[in-house]
Scaffold this motif. Structure first.
Motif, PDB file in Angstrom:
ATOM      1  N   THR A   7      -6.177  -1.022   8.416  1.00  0.00           N
ATOM      2  CA  THR A   7      -4.968  -0.841   7.622  1.00  0.00           C
ATOM      3  C   THR A   7      -4.022   0.085   8.364  1.00  0.00           C
ATOM      4  N   ASP A   8      -2.757   0.054   7.994  1.00  0.00           N
ATOM      5  CA  ASP A   8      -1.822   0.996   8.606  1.00  0.00           C
ATOM      6  C   ASP A   8      -2.176   2.426   8.214  1.00  0.00           C
ATOM      7  N   ILE A   9      -2.363   2.631   6.899  1.00  0.00           N
ATOM      8  CA  ILE A   9      -2.576   3.977   6.380  1.00  0.00           C
ATOM      9  C   ILE A   9      -3.735   3.958   5.389  1.00  0.00           C
ATOM     10  N   ALA A  10      -4.696   4.843   5.577  1.00  0.00           N
ATOM     11  CA  ALA A  10      -5.809   4.999   4.637  1.00  0.00           C
ATOM     12  C   ALA A  10      -5.651   6.336   3.925  1.00  0.00           C
ATOM     13  N   ILE A  11      -5.765   6.292   2.607  1.00  0.00           N
ATOM     14  CA  ILE A  11      -5.588   7.489   1.781  1.00  0.00           C
ATOM     15  C   ILE A  11      -6.859   7.705   0.983  1.00  0.00           C
ATOM     16  N   ALA A  20       1.358   8.861  -4.972  1.00  0.00           N
ATOM     17  CA  ALA A  20       2.718   8.979  -4.456  1.00  0.00           C
ATOM     18  C   ALA A  20       2.772   8.636  -2.972  1.00  0.00           C
ATOM     19  N   ALA A  21       1.792   9.089  -2.211  1.00  0.00           N
ATOM     20  CA  ALA A  21       1.753   8.781  -0.779  1.00  0.00           C
ATOM     21  C   ALA A  21       1.637   7.281  -0.560  1.00  0.00           C
ATOM     22  N   ALA A  22       0.774   6.636  -1.332  1.00  0.00           N
ATOM     23  CA  ALA A  22       0.564   5.195  -1.183  1.00  0.00           C
ATOM     24  C   ALA A  22       1.836   4.417  -1.489  1.00  0.00           C
ATOM     25  N   ILE A  23       2.497   4.760  -2.580  1.00  0.00           N
ATOM     26  CA  ILE A  23       3.710   4.038  -2.979  1.00  0.00           C
ATOM     27  C   ILE A  23       4.826   4.267  -1.971  1.00  0.00           C
ATOM     28  N   ALA A  24       5.003   5.496  -1.529  1.00  0.00           N
ATOM     29  CA  ALA A  24       6.065   5.802  -0.560  1.00  0.00           C
ATOM     30  C   ALA A  24       5.880   5.007   0.720  1.00  0.00           C
ATOM     31  N   ALA A  25       4.635   4.924   1.208  1.00  0.00           N
ATOM     32  CA  ALA A  25       4.376   4.187   2.443  1.00  0.00           C
ATOM     33  C   ALA A  25       4.529   2.684   2.237  1.00  0.00           C
ATOM     34  N   ALA A  26       4.021   2.178   1.116  1.00  0.00           N
ATOM     35  CA  ALA A  26       4.100   0.739   0.847  1.00  0.00           C
ATOM     36  C   ALA A  26       5.545   0.269   0.729  1.00  0.00           C
ATOM     37  N   ARG A  27       6.390   1.094   0.153  1.00  0.00           N
ATOM     38  CA  ARG A  27       7.797   0.707   0.005  1.00  0.00           C
ATOM     39  C   ARG A  27       8.531   0.697   1.342  1.00  0.00           C
ATOM     40  N   LEU A  28       7.888   1.256   2.352  1.00  0.00           N
ATOM     41  CA  LEU A  28       8.423   1.169   3.712  1.00  0.00           C
ATOM     42  C   LEU A  28       7.686   0.093   4.507  1.00  0.00           C
ATOM     43  N   ASP A  29       7.024  -0.805   3.760  1.00  0.00           N
ATOM     44  CA  ASP A  29       6.386  -2.004   4.308  1.00  0.00           C
ATOM     45  C   ASP A  29       5.154  -1.697   5.142  1.00  0.00           C
ATOM     46  N   ARG A  30       4.432  -0.655   4.780  1.00  0.00           N
ATOM     47  CA  ARG A  30       3.171  -0.352   5.442  1.00  0.00           C
ATOM     48  C   ARG A  30       2.001  -0.815   4.578  1.00  0.00           C
ATOM     49  N   VAL A  32      -1.491  -0.246   2.992  1.00  0.00           N
ATOM     50  CA  VAL A  32      -2.124   0.991   2.542  1.00  0.00           C
ATOM     51  C   VAL A  32      -3.451   0.668   1.867  1.00  0.00           C
ATOM     52  N   LEU A  33      -4.482   1.392   2.221  1.00  0.00           N
ATOM     53  CA  LEU A  33      -5.762   1.327   1.529  1.00  0.00           C
ATOM     54  C   LEU A  33      -5.953   2.652   0.803  1.00  0.00           C
ATOM     55  N   LEU A  34      -5.984   2.598  -0.512  1.00  0.00           N
ATOM     56  CA  LEU A  34      -6.122   3.792  -1.353  1.00  0.00           C
ATOM     57  C   LEU A  34      -7.547   3.824  -1.890  1.00  0.00           C
ATOM     58  N   ILE A  35      -8.280   4.854  -1.515  1.00  0.00           N
ATOM     59  CA  ILE A  35      -9.718   4.924  -1.790  1.00  0.00           C
ATOM     60  C   ILE A  35      -9.987   5.999  -2.842  1.00  0.00           C
ATOM     61  N   GLU A  36     -10.705   5.617  -3.891  1.00  0.00           N
ATOM     62  CA  GLU A  36     -10.973   6.542  -4.997  1.00  0.00           C
ATOM     63  C   GLU A  36     -12.473   6.570  -5.308  1.00  0.00           C
ATOM     64  N   PRO A  37     -13.098   7.758  -5.321  1.00  0.00           N
ATOM     65  CA  PRO A  37     -14.536   7.845  -5.605  1.00  0.00           C
ATOM     66  C   PRO A  37     -14.904   7.458  -7.039  1.00  0.00           C
ATOM     67  N   GLU A 111       3.260  -2.830  -5.905  1.00  0.00           N
ATOM     68  CA  GLU A 111       3.378  -2.767  -4.445  1.00  0.00           C
ATOM     69  C   GLU A 111       2.266  -3.607  -3.816  1.00  0.00           C
ATOM     70  N   PRO A 112       2.577  -4.841  -3.407  1.00  0.00           N
ATOM     71  CA  PRO A 112       1.527  -5.725  -2.863  1.00  0.00           C
ATOM     72  C   PRO A 112       0.901  -5.213  -1.578  1.00  0.00           C
ATOM     73  N   GLN A 113       1.523  -4.262  -0.914  1.00  0.00           N
ATOM     74  CA  GLN A 113       0.970  -3.726   0.335  1.00  0.00           C
ATOM     75  C   GLN A 113      -0.191  -2.755   0.096  1.00  0.00           C
ATOM     76  N   ILE A 114      -0.405  -2.394  -1.169  1.00  0.00           N
ATOM     77  CA  ILE A 114      -1.461  -1.423  -1.491  1.00  0.00           C
ATOM     78  C   ILE A 114      -2.724  -2.147  -1.931  1.00  0.00           C
ATOM     79  N   THR A 115      -3.840  -1.803  -1.310  1.00  0.00           N
ATOM     80  CA  THR A 115      -5.160  -2.248  -1.762  1.00  0.00           C
ATOM     81  C   THR A 115      -5.882  -1.040  -2.334  1.00  0.00           C
ATOM     82  N   LEU A 116      -6.298  -1.154  -3.578  1.00  0.00           N
ATOM     83  CA  LEU A 116      -6.964  -0.042  -4.259  1.00  0.00           C
ATOM     84  C   LEU A 116      -8.469  -0.273  -4.248  1.00  0.00           C
ATOM     85  N   LEU A 117      -9.189   0.702  -3.757  1.00  0.00           N
ATOM     86  CA  LEU A 117     -10.646   0.615  -3.632  1.00  0.00           C
ATOM     87  C   LEU A 117     -11.256   1.722  -4.493  1.00  0.00           C
TER      88      LEU A 117
END
Length: 527
Positions: A7-11, A20-30, A32-37, A111-117
């Protein structure tokens, strides 16, 4: 075969800052993989902290403002303008946990660029030549592992777990008073009524952390109530007997701002229910903080070993603090030594049936007010955020930074670090309660989210500050502002094929300003 995810950016961490980081990056067409325990997103804002910690609403904009606007619109749609719910939500700054989670989910889904895990816990991080290149996570139920590679990583956890795993330097505990010439640093007894230091304030540094608690959402609607019908495991009423001494000594009165002719004093003041700080929310719910002012406050030191512990140790500590919290509710509602009218008052508040439905109606997120703090390219200190002429800290020292990315404004506010000690009669050690008489709005430089020695990593939550400064910056609205900046910065690092520490700051600031972020402030002139 474990095929690495790219992925471009892993959070790591779907806290408000991570979202907020995920949305900001995705709106710039990156991508994003957002990882939550955990099984839920939103951190504390979706886990009981329904009262946004903002004193100056004009100083925090951007995605946080978008979030509050959506909250406000939710209640407008639900019950209409000028309704009780619309009034209680205070333009979207006050909200139920489930509503916050719903809004966050909607913002991410847009934001389709975000994958939530969800339900994936960090296992390890790989840094090559002091650059973070990949991480390994495991599914919390099955243990299945995934390797994740990214051009940039963002640690948005409350604990600072990724920065530690990557090898970044961090601070833990309290600096000594002399380390950064901070008047309120180290071991401290501070009389919040008289605004004076008390004997025992040695200023010595240590590894103690402010108490962790849970932030409760309770309902006053009998039809929505899930009453506690038995004491929690390991219930021990002696944990709470100190509150009787607080009541006798008058420490359960209201704050000094509540004086005749200056406002309504809630019914639970001057009762044992003042062990709780209760704020009304929409739909007959309340934001309930555990009041840190009583000397009977039993939560300090219960977080010992949390940060250094493995998953099982952390879970054990979370369970202990959960049971201590439920035990306090049981004590207030059922203990025969408590006057009947005060027990009746406590029994107006119950866990809500429609919140945290998969967790016994109890919040899922432990309130981690402070954990690891990055050692970054700049360290924000008490001297940067206060005006204390008597301590040699003058308004003229207000710093502007060439790399400002947000404005902080919340008063210094740190929970106690130790339980009641022999001789404590006024305040618990370490408590710095809402020091609004000295805190002033301040600029936050980009350098506090950039590690000194690890590249490819941005840290907007466990940022580089001292303990005292962290007690101001550690608010979800401010973290959302820093998270938004981190997301844009990660995008710029990829766009310019450079390290996050070397991005063109003016481009970051221009993008943030374009997206509504507040970068400068004007002092409020009193008349």
């Amino acid at each position: 075969m474990n095929v690495p995810l790219q992925t471009d950016i892993a959070i790591l961490g779907s806290t408000p800052g991570g979202i907020a980081a995920a949305i900001a990056a995705a709106r710039l067409d990156r991508s994003v993989l957002l990882i939550e325990p955990q099984a839920h997103i939103g951190g504390m804002s979706a886990s009981g902290l329904g009262k946004s910690d903002v004193e100056r609403r004009d100083l925090i904009g951007g995605l946080f403002q978008e979030f509050t606007n959506r909250i406000h619109q939710y209640y407008l749609n639900q019950t209409g303008p000028d309704s009780e719910n619309e009034t209680l939500c205070q333009n979207g700054y006050f909200f139920e946990p489930s509503v916050a989670e719903t809004i966050f989910e909607e913002m991410l889904a847009a934001e389709p660029q975000i994958t939530l895990l969800k339900n994936h816990r960090l296992q390890s991080a790989t840094s090559i030549k002091k650059r973070l290149t990949e991480i390994s996570v495991s599914q919390t139920q099955t243990g299945e592992r995934k390797t994740i590679r990214a051009h940039a990583f963002i640690d948005a956890t409350y604990e600072g777990d990724l920065l530690a795993a990557a090898g970044a330097e961090f601070r833990l505990g309290r600096e000594a008073r002399d380390d950064f010439h901070e008047p309120h640093a180290g071991e401290v007894y501070f009389d919040y009524h008289q605004q004076t230091f008390l004997p025992g304030s040695t200023g010595r540094g240590d590894d103690r952390l402010p108490a962790y608690t849970y932030r409760l959402c309770l309902t006053t609607d009998p039809a929505n109530a899930a009453p506690i019908i038995e004491p929690p495991p390991n219930y021990n009423r002696t944990h709470y007997l100190g509150y009787f001494d607080d009541l006798d000594a008058g420490r359960l009165a209201g704050p000094t701002s509540f004086k005749p002719g200056r406002g309504y004093e809630p019914a639970h003041f001057n009762t044992l229910v003042r062990a709780l700080s209760v704020t009304p929310l929409p739909n007959q719910k309340t934001d309930v903080n555990i009041n840190p002012r009583p000397l009977g406050f039993p939560f300090p030191e219960e977080n010992r070993d949390y940060l250094t512990g493995d998953a099982a140790t952390r879970e054990e500590i979370c369970t202990r603090i959960r049971n201590l919290t439920l035990g306090l509710l049981w004590f207030l509602q059922q203990d025969a030594q408590i006057p009947a009218e005060q027990r009746a008052l406590a029994n107006q508040y119950h866990l809500p049936k429609d919140e945290f439905t998969d967790n016994g109606h109890f919040p899922f997120q432990l309130y981690i007010r402070e954990a690891r703090r990055l050692v970054g390219e700049f360290t924000l200190t008490e001297r940067h955020i206060t005006h204390q002429p008597e301590q040699g800290i003058n308004e003229s020292e207000t710093e502007t930074f060439p790399d400002t990315i947000a404005v902080g404004e919340f008063p210094i506010d740190s929970f106690p670090c130790r339980k009641r000690q022999p001789g404590d009669t006024i305040v618990l050690e370490g408590y710095l309660g809402m020091l609004d008489h000295i805190t002033r709005p301040y600029e936050i430089p980009y350098r506090i989210i950039i590690p000194q020695i690890i590249d490819g990593l941005i840290v907007p939550v466990a940022a580089s500050t001292t303990h005292v400064a962290f007690s101001s910056i550690r608010m979800e609205p401010t973290w959302m502002a820093l998270g938004q900046a981190a997301g844009v910065a990660a995008h710029l690092a990829i766009e310019h094929q450079c390290l996050p520490r070397n991005i063109p700051i003016h481009e970051l600031q221009n993008q943030l300003a374009q997206d509504g972020q507040v970068l400068k402030h004007q002092p409020v002139i009193s008349k």
